[in-house]
Design a protein around this motif. Structure first.
Motif, PDB file in Angstrom:
ATOM      1  N   SER A   3       7.847   5.314   0.646  1.00  0.00           N
ATOM      2  CA  SER A   3       8.430   6.387   0.258  1.00  0.00           C
ATOM      3  C   SER A   3       8.375   6.747  -1.133  1.00  0.00           C
ATOM      4  CB  SER A   3      10.113   6.258   0.383  1.00  0.00           C
ATOM      5  OG  SER A   3      10.337   5.979   1.937  1.00  0.00           O
ATOM      6  N   GLU A   4       8.276   5.623  -2.072  1.00  0.00           N
ATOM      7  CA  GLU A   4       8.045   6.064  -3.549  1.00  0.00           C
ATOM      8  C   GLU A   4       6.645   6.360  -3.733  1.00  0.00           C
ATOM      9  OE1 GLU A   4      11.031   2.667  -5.392  1.00  0.00           O
ATOM     10  OE2 GLU A   4       8.867   2.116  -5.209  1.00  0.00           O
ATOM     11  N   ALA A   5       5.800   5.678  -2.976  1.00  0.00           N
ATOM     12  CA  ALA A   5       4.257   6.010  -3.325  1.00  0.00           C
ATOM     13  C   ALA A   5       4.096   7.537  -2.799  1.00  0.00           C
ATOM     14  CB  ALA A   5       3.313   5.130  -2.506  1.00  0.00           C
ATOM     15  N   VAL A   6       4.666   8.041  -1.578  1.00  0.00           N
ATOM     16  CA  VAL A   6       4.372   9.340  -0.935  1.00  0.00           C
ATOM     17  C   VAL A   6       5.360  10.489  -2.253  1.00  0.00           C
ATOM     18  CG1 VAL A   6       4.908  10.811   0.794  1.00  0.00           C
ATOM     19  CG2 VAL A   6       4.112   8.613   1.158  1.00  0.00           C
ATOM     20  N   SER A   7       6.508   9.893  -2.645  1.00  0.00           N
ATOM     21  CA  SER A   7       7.018  10.867  -3.126  1.00  0.00           C
ATOM     22  C   SER A   7       6.379  11.065  -4.684  1.00  0.00           C
ATOM     23  CB  SER A   7       8.338  10.445  -3.947  1.00  0.00           C
ATOM     24  OG  SER A   7       9.321  10.304  -2.531  1.00  0.00           O
ATOM     25  N   LEU A   8       5.873  10.095  -5.245  1.00  0.00           N
ATOM     26  CA  LEU A   8       4.924  10.289  -6.534  1.00  0.00           C
ATOM     27  C   LEU A   8       3.693  11.070  -6.174  1.00  0.00           C
ATOM     28  CD1 LEU A   8       5.099   6.614  -7.900  1.00  0.00           C
ATOM     29  CD2 LEU A   8       6.210   8.712  -9.011  1.00  0.00           C
ATOM     30  N   LEU A   9       3.262  11.031  -5.106  1.00  0.00           N
ATOM     31  CA  LEU A   9       1.965  11.804  -4.550  1.00  0.00           C
ATOM     32  C   LEU A   9       2.079  13.112  -4.791  1.00  0.00           C
ATOM     33  CD1 LEU A   9       0.068   9.393  -2.228  1.00  0.00           C
ATOM     34  CD2 LEU A   9      -0.605   9.810  -4.710  1.00  0.00           C
ATOM     35  N   GLU A  12       8.644  13.143   3.892  1.00  0.00           N
ATOM     36  CA  GLU A  12       9.732  12.441   4.925  1.00  0.00           C
ATOM     37  C   GLU A  12       8.823  11.171   5.219  1.00  0.00           C
ATOM     38  OE1 GLU A  12      12.577  14.233   7.474  1.00  0.00           O
ATOM     39  OE2 GLU A  12      11.432  15.999   7.176  1.00  0.00           O
ATOM     40  N   VAL A  13       9.531   9.963   5.097  1.00  0.00           N
ATOM     41  CA  VAL A  13       8.887   8.688   5.733  1.00  0.00           C
ATOM     42  C   VAL A  13       9.831   8.145   6.578  1.00  0.00           C
ATOM     43  CG1 VAL A  13       7.899   6.383   5.203  1.00  0.00           C
ATOM     44  CG2 VAL A  13       7.569   8.381   3.498  1.00  0.00           C
ATOM     45  N   ARG A  14       9.491   8.190   7.942  1.00  0.00           N
ATOM     46  CA  ARG A  14      10.684   7.553   8.985  1.00  0.00           C
ATOM     47  C   ARG A  14       9.935   7.138  10.205  1.00  0.00           C
ATOM     48  NH1 ARG A  14      15.002  12.010  10.572  1.00  0.00           N
ATOM     49  NH2 ARG A  14      15.049  12.166   8.099  1.00  0.00           N
ATOM     50  N   ASN A  15      10.239   5.946  10.716  1.00  0.00           N
ATOM     51  CA  ASN A  15       9.655   5.578  11.841  1.00  0.00           C
ATOM     52  C   ASN A  15       8.239   5.140  12.004  1.00  0.00           C
ATOM     53  OD1 ASN A  15      12.406   5.531  13.060  1.00  0.00           O
ATOM     54  ND2 ASN A  15      12.306   7.689  13.671  1.00  0.00           N
ATOM     55  N   GLY A  16       7.789   4.889  11.008  1.00  0.00           N
ATOM     56  CA  GLY A  16       6.204   4.623  10.961  1.00  0.00           C
ATOM     57  C   GLY A  16       5.422   5.642  10.850  1.00  0.00           C
ATOM     58  N   GLN A  20       9.803  -2.703   6.489  1.00  0.00           N
ATOM     59  CA  GLN A  20      10.701  -1.725   6.198  1.00  0.00           C
ATOM     60  C   GLN A  20      10.083  -0.766   5.108  1.00  0.00           C
ATOM     61  OE1 GLN A  20      13.281  -1.271   8.349  1.00  0.00           O
ATOM     62  NE2 GLN A  20      12.601  -3.132   9.439  1.00  0.00           N
ATOM     63  N   ASP A  21      10.662   0.567   4.880  1.00  0.00           N
ATOM     64  CA  ASP A  21      10.194   1.243   3.662  1.00  0.00           C
ATOM     65  C   ASP A  21      10.807   0.878   2.586  1.00  0.00           C
ATOM     66  OD1 ASP A  21       9.182   2.958   5.605  1.00  0.00           O
ATOM     67  OD2 ASP A  21      10.650   4.542   5.860  1.00  0.00           O
ATOM     68  N   SER A  22      11.532  -0.311   2.443  1.00  0.00           N
ATOM     69  CA  SER A  22      11.874  -0.651   1.291  1.00  0.00           C
ATOM     70  C   SER A  22      10.922  -1.646   0.600  1.00  0.00           C
ATOM     71  CB  SER A  22      13.455  -1.346   1.480  1.00  0.00           C
ATOM     72  OG  SER A  22      13.105  -2.140   2.484  1.00  0.00           O
ATOM     73  N   GLU A  23      10.193  -2.292   1.430  1.00  0.00           N
ATOM     74  CA  GLU A  23       9.280  -3.309   0.824  1.00  0.00           C
ATOM     75  C   GLU A  23       8.195  -2.572  -0.222  1.00  0.00           C
ATOM     76  OE1 GLU A  23       7.624  -4.976   4.534  1.00  0.00           O
ATOM     77  OE2 GLU A  23       9.735  -5.994   4.869  1.00  0.00           O
ATOM     78  N   GLY A  55      -0.424   1.305   7.498  1.00  0.00           N
ATOM     79  CA  GLY A  55      -0.184   1.295   9.052  1.00  0.00           C
ATOM     80  C   GLY A  55       0.529   2.314   9.365  1.00  0.00           C
ATOM     81  N   TYR A  56       0.818   3.488   8.819  1.00  0.00           N
ATOM     82  CA  TYR A  56       1.630   4.649   9.061  1.00  0.00           C
ATOM     83  C   TYR A  56       0.815   5.707   9.725  1.00  0.00           C
ATOM     84  CZ  TYR A  56       5.994   2.983   7.106  1.00  0.00           C
ATOM     85  OH  TYR A  56       7.128   2.001   6.588  1.00  0.00           O
ATOM     86  N   GLN A  57       1.438   6.787  10.408  1.00  0.00           N
ATOM     87  CA  GLN A  57       0.857   7.848  10.812  1.00  0.00           C
ATOM     88  C   GLN A  57       1.173   9.041   9.898  1.00  0.00           C
ATOM     89  OE1 GLN A  57       2.822   9.656  14.376  1.00  0.00           O
ATOM     90  NE2 GLN A  57       0.598  10.055  15.371  1.00  0.00           N
ATOM     91  N   LEU A  58       0.256   9.628   9.650  1.00  0.00           N
ATOM     92  CA  LEU A  58       0.351  10.852   8.700  1.00  0.00           C
ATOM     93  C   LEU A  58       0.120  12.081   9.533  1.00  0.00           C
ATOM     94  CD1 LEU A  58       0.207  12.293   6.019  1.00  0.00           C
ATOM     95  CD2 LEU A  58      -2.282  12.282   5.970  1.00  0.00           C
ATOM     96  N   ILE A  59       1.242  12.949   9.426  1.00  0.00           N
ATOM     97  CA  ILE A  59       1.608  14.093   9.939  1.00  0.00           C
ATOM     98  C   ILE A  59       1.783  15.354   9.040  1.00  0.00           C
ATOM     99  CG2 ILE A  59       2.885  15.820  11.798  1.00  0.00           C
ATOM    100  CD1 ILE A  59       3.422  13.036  13.409  1.00  0.00           C
TER     101      ILE A  59
END
Length: 793
Positions: free
Chosen positions: A77-83, A92-96, A26-29, A52-56
């Motif tokens: 989500s935290e990592a992407v937000s900081l970047l 947005e981080v959702r459904n992989g 989950q995104d919370s890990e 293991g996520y897809q980047l769009i």
């Protein structure tokens, strides 16, 4: 294709689709990150791949953005937000999947494109264009995790690439020049159509050929400098020009690096030999508007000898089956963005390799009678590029390349402990390229922008052949020429969106068309070539893509085939089966290069089914059907002179009524003049036939089959990652040496690829530790020349 093997394929695919993790991440890990400051697109890609996520992402939104260093434990989500913090972007981080866009731009559903849309996909010159051709991508991490230490090993591990041709384990005198290797180079050879029928690019640009077979030495590029390798298993001459018949491999370098990394690797083959050492350093610095990277790699390996392997016990134990090698490689890249609209970058490559091959002929000591070969290969290239952002999202690109590859040959034959003769000299390939490209949105259609790419350029290749034979009695030139081929070219490409996801049309999630064409005009009277390509991408749902492509491709003759001097030999006509002629009758036998060669032509088609279900975000599966019809292939078709005059397959190569002028022209055109192999003086009146065995555009070949590529990544509750991969190909190939000869199956026979080849594996990672296991399957081949009635498998 037997039912048993087909059933295995379907069963394997079904099993992978049915897999579900015990605990989906989950995104919370939280995961540990240690990323340097770098381009935002590379930082986002690193997070996506790590988890293991897809980047769009939208290419315009990411361009020129920088990310701060990221160190510590964060959720995705935290990592992407900081970047993206401070970049004016929304993530947005959702459904992989990780969706990134500019503020006020369309939502994630409206972003037109696929994963990593910010990068131009190999096979297209249009930013964000969806390729209609099958594309395989392997990152540096993928290659290293699979236990491969260099790009040569990667090329040989790829099921779609034939390990024959230009690779270190292939020696001289086996299956023609395309299956000989005197430089210890490594080249891709997709579908086994020859290393010169697969185009290899470095950051989308050509580098110099290696040797005489018009192949690219992929092993000269250190793996530490590589970001990823994208491979199109489909013709692409409409985009890239000559050589892109079986496909295109694009080796994409890291743009920059922040910090320094040093690594060492030791290894050895379990059965003996191939003791490996590898030491590498990657260093660089990334700033707000500039960055650079420097990579150095030293590789050393010992030989594998026939005595080390049971399957070569029929050879003398000291015979080399894999040469000892020592190689230094350097890559330097850098970019500078003086303004928001201008980017200046360059790539530079240098490589120096030595190798040793021993070939005993009558005893285990090659000095009794045998060869010792010590080639040296040195190559370099430099490729500057300027990108200028124009209004309305247009981009102008100016780029050039200067490259050289020099192969120094030193082959020595010993007899009774003494040097008999030495073949020494060099083959030097020089390449110069200038190109301009203009790309942008032309018309705003209901489904999105109709994008267009237009451009042109100049390209030249020169081969300098300088070989001689040294004996105690003196030195004799053997191959001596310096020839250049140049071309001017124009190209155009259009990406046409028909339906977009936001239009919400039943059973059509997305639909797009693509069209490309290229015109090239060559020097030296070889004429011009025009190649088109059409593509369609249809997504009935967001989980499925259906692709189809059709195009024409071509390959120019190698400069060696075209400009190698030919020889003229006078032989008794009875040697060719001429029984109805007087005893004094002779034939003129011509062999060697042919200045009148023309480009080889091919028609290629590919149909691809892709699935990436949202319910299983870590699963990606692609199945492709391919068909290549290859004509005007260059060959020396006369395999045997026995009964040649009465063999209908060779009728087009035999002139039974030669004129005196034609005979004299062939003799005067040979630098060595006439070689008389008869017992009588030359008499032009006795020449009853001319047999032309030079290189000629005559052969035809077809290749068809299926590819299957599967990957599945899953993150467990503890943060561990499990990654499963599978890649399989089935190939059928037939060849006609002359228009009237019978077609012969080549796949599954000696010197050609097997019908079946597969590679699969699994790896598990925990923090900085990873463990993987991989296996290969190579189908059997038959030696049709074997004496055994049943052949040799």
């Amino acid at each position: 294709m037997g039912f048993g093997k087909t059933g295995f394929l379907i069963g394997a695919a079904t099993a992978l689709v049915a897999i579900s993790p015990h605990v989906l991440a989950q995104d919370s890990e939280k995961r540990s990150y240690d990323l340097p400051a770098q381009d935002l697109k590379y930082a986002l890609r690193a997070v996506a791949r790590k988890d293991g996520y897809q980047l769009i992402a939208d290419s315009r939104a990411l361009r020129g953005k920088q990310a701060k260093a990221l160190k510590g434990a964060y959720t995705v989500s935290e990592a992407v937000s900081l970047l993206v913090e401070g970049s004016d972007l929304i993530a947005e981080v959702r459904n992989g999947s990780i969706f990134v866009r500019g503020r006020g731009e369309p939502s994630r559903e409206a972003i037109n494109g696929t994963a990593e849309n910010n990068i131009i996909v190999t096979g297209s010159r249009i930013r964000g264009g969806a390729s209609a051709s099958p594309v395989m991508t392997r990152t540096q991490d993928d290659i290293r995790t699979a236990g491969l230490s260099n790009l040569g090993d990667f090329a040989r591990s790829l099921p779609q690439s034939f390990a024959g041709g230009q690779n270190p384990g292939v020696t001289v005198g086996v299956g023609g020049i395309s299956n000989e290797n005197v430089s210890s180079a490594s080249s891709l050879n997709l579908r086994g159509l020859g290393p010169d029928a697969t185009l290899t690019l470095l950051n989308g640009r050509r580098i110099a050929y290696n040797g005489v077979a018009q192949a690219i030495d992929i092993s000269s590029i250190p793996l530490g400098a590589v970001d990823r390798v994208e491979i199109i298993t489909d013709g692409a001459s409409a985009v890239y020009g000559s050589d892109a018949v079986a496909g295109v491999a694009n080796i994409i370098l890291k743009r920059s690096y922040d910090g320094m990394e040093a690594s060492a690797r030791l290894g050895a083959a379990t059965d003996g030999g191939d003791e490996q050492q590898q030491y590498s350093v990657v260093a660089g610095k990334t700033g707000r508007n500039l960055g650079f990277m420097f990579t150095y790699s030293y590789d050393r390996s010992t030989a594998i000898k026939a005595g080390d392997r049971s399957f070569t016990n029929n050879a003398f134990p000291n015979t080399t089956i894999l040469p000892a090698m020592r190689q230094h490689s350097i890559v330097a890249t850098g970019y500078w963005e003086p303004t928001d609209h201008l980017t200046i970058s360059t790539d530079a490559l240098f490589s120096n390799r030595h190798s040793i091959t021993i070939q005993p002929l009558i005893s285990n000591d090659y000095r009794d009678r045998g060869y010792r070969r010590t080639p040296r290969n040195q190559s370099w290239s430099i490729s500057p590029k300027i990108e200028w952002k124009l209004p309305a999202d247009w981009l102008a690109t100016f780029m050039g390349t200067a490259a050289q590859d020099k192969l120094e040959i030193n082959s020595r034959l010993y007899t009774a402990g003494l040097l008999n003769f030495a073949s020494v000299g060099s083959y030097t390939n020089k390449s110069r390229i200038l190109e301009m490209n203009l790309e942008g949105a032309l018309v705003d259609l209901p489904a999105g922008d109709l994008r267009l790419a237009l451009g042109g350029g100049y390209r030249s290749n020169r081969l300098i052949a300088d070989l001689q034979t040294e004996r105690a009695t003196g030195t004799t030139p053997t191959v001596q020429f310096s020839k250049n081929r140049s071309s001017y070219y124009l190209f155009g490409e259009a990406a046409i969106p028909i339906v977009a996801p936001e239009q919400d049309i039943d059973f059509i999630h997305a639909l797009s068309l693509s069209a490309a064409a290229r015109y090239e005009s060559y020097s030296g009277g070889m004429g011009h070539v025009t190649t088109p390509k059409l593509g369609l991408v249809y997504a009935p749902s967001k989980d499925i893509n259906l692709k189809f492509s059709w195009g024409r491709s071509f390959k120019t003759p190698t400069l060696y085939q075209q400009f190698l001097d030919y020889t003229a030999q006078l032989v008794p006509i009875s040697d060719f089966g001429g029984s109805a002629y007087p005893a004094s009758a002779t034939a003129l036998y011509i062999s060697g290069g042919n200045a009148d060669l023309r480009p080889e032509r091919a028609t290629t088609m590919a149909a691809t089914f892709e699935i990436h279900p949202a319910a299983l975000p870590g699963l990606k599966m692609s199945t492709s059907l391919f068909h290549i019809r290859y004509k005007n292939r260059i060959a020396t078709p006369i395999a045997s002179t026995t009964g040649l005059l009465s063999n209908p397959a060779y009728q087009s190569l035999v002139n039974l009524s030669p004129t005196e002028a034609l005979i004299e022209a062939f003799i005067s055109g040979s630098p060595t003049g006439l070689t008389n192999l008869t017992d009588a003086p030359f008499n032009i009146d006795n020449v009853a036939a001319i047999v032309d065995s030079r290189y000629v555009n005559i052969a035809q070949q077809t290749a068809k089959g299926i590819d299957l590529d599967i990957s599945y990544s899953v993150r467990l509750a503890a943060g561990d990652m499990i990654h499963l991969t599978g890649n399989l190909t089935y190939l059928e190939s037939r060849r006609k040496v002359t228009p009237v000869s019978a077609a012969v199956d080549t796949a599954g026979t000696l010197f050609f690829p097997p019908h079946w080849r597969a590679r699969g594996g699994a790896d598990w990672s925990h923090g900085g530790f990873s463990l993987g296991i991989f296996g290969n399957y190579i189908g059997g081949i038959k030696d049709l020349s074997a004496v055994s009635a049943n052949g040799t498998d």
